[in-house]
Design a protein around this motif. Sequence first.
Motif, short mmCIF file in Angstrom:
data_model
loop_
_atom_site.label_atom_id
_atom_site.label_comp_id
_atom_site.label_asym_id
_atom_site.label_seq_id
_atom_site.Cartn_x
_atom_site.Cartn_y
_atom_site.Cartn_z
N GLY A 9 64.82 52.20 35.87
CA GLY A 9 66.14 52.18 35.23
C GLY A 9 66.03 52.29 33.72
N LEU A 10 65.04 51.63 33.13
CA LEU A 10 64.83 51.67 31.69
C LEU A 10 64.39 53.07 31.25
CD1 LEU A 10 64.72 50.15 29.00
CD2 LEU A 10 62.34 49.60 29.53
N VAL A 11 63.46 53.66 31.98
CA VAL A 11 62.96 55.00 31.65
C VAL A 11 64.09 56.02 31.78
CG1 VAL A 11 61.37 56.83 32.34
CG2 VAL A 11 60.59 54.46 32.27
N LEU A 12 64.88 55.92 32.85
CA LEU A 12 65.99 56.84 33.04
C LEU A 12 67.04 56.67 31.95
CD1 LEU A 12 67.26 58.99 34.82
CD2 LEU A 12 68.33 57.16 36.15
N GLY A 13 67.30 55.47 31.53
CA GLY A 13 68.25 55.21 30.45
C GLY A 13 67.78 55.80 29.13
N GLN A 14 66.49 55.62 28.83
CA GLN A 14 65.93 56.19 27.60
C GLN A 14 65.97 57.72 27.63
OE1 GLN A 14 62.09 54.34 27.41
NE2 GLN A 14 62.83 52.67 26.10
N LEU A 15 65.63 58.28 28.78
CA LEU A 15 65.64 59.74 28.93
C LEU A 15 67.06 60.27 28.73
CD1 LEU A 15 64.15 62.35 29.62
CD2 LEU A 15 64.60 61.89 32.02
N THR A 16 68.04 59.62 29.33
CA THR A 16 69.43 60.02 29.18
C THR A 16 69.87 59.94 27.72
OG1 THR A 16 69.92 59.26 31.42
CG2 THR A 16 71.80 59.57 29.94
N PHE A 17 69.49 58.85 27.06
CA PHE A 17 69.83 58.68 25.65
C PHE A 17 69.27 59.82 24.80
CE2 PHE A 17 68.41 57.21 21.45
CZ PHE A 17 69.63 56.94 20.87
N TYR A 18 68.00 60.14 24.98
CA TYR A 18 67.39 61.21 24.17
C TYR A 18 67.97 62.58 24.50
CZ TYR A 18 64.07 57.85 22.33
OH TYR A 18 63.51 56.78 21.67
N LEU A 19 68.28 62.84 25.76
CA LEU A 19 68.90 64.12 26.11
C LEU A 19 70.29 64.25 25.47
CD1 LEU A 19 67.89 64.58 29.86
CD2 LEU A 19 67.09 65.89 27.88
N LEU A 20 71.06 63.17 25.50
CA LEU A 20 72.37 63.19 24.86
C LEU A 20 72.24 63.36 23.34
CD1 LEU A 20 74.30 60.44 26.86
CD2 LEU A 20 74.73 62.90 26.86
N LEU A 21 71.27 62.69 22.75
CA LEU A 21 71.04 62.80 21.32
C LEU A 21 70.66 64.24 20.93
CD1 LEU A 21 70.81 61.38 18.56
CD2 LEU A 21 68.40 60.96 19.10
N ILE A 22 69.73 64.83 21.66
CA ILE A 22 69.31 66.21 21.39
C ILE A 22 70.47 67.18 21.63
CG2 ILE A 22 67.79 68.08 22.19
CD1 ILE A 22 65.66 65.87 22.67
#
Length: 130
Positions: A9-22
């Motif tokens: 869940g933490l890894v998926l949340g971080q991945l989602t955050f970075y994709l949204l940021l990019i």
Amino acid sequence: MGGFVDRPGLVLGQLTFYLLLIGGIVWLIVHLVRRSKAGGSSGSSQARWQHAVNVCTADPRYRLGQVAAVNQVYPQRGTAAWVTWYGTGQPQNTWFENVYPPVGGWVIVTGGIGPDRTTFVVDQVHDVIA
């Protein structure tokens, strides 16, 4: 195993955050490029355009034209191009000595007819409005 804890869940949340940021950064860049191409900074280019029209209308030595096509670019010599003159819409073969104007750009020039009696030879480019 060090300090790494496997939390999907933490890894998926971080991945989602970075994709949204990019994605947001890419959207912002595309938006700014489109805006500038559409005349987002049109205040200064509009003022330059109006000034060019006024000067070229008041003084026949100055000519305003749009570079319709580039015939040939001669490195370290200049550019042979077709320019369509403002006001008349008349296209004319034009020689730019040591100048390389962009196709579609508007040029404010002085010069005269060359020895072949058909080519406009530019003495000086006073401004380019791209």
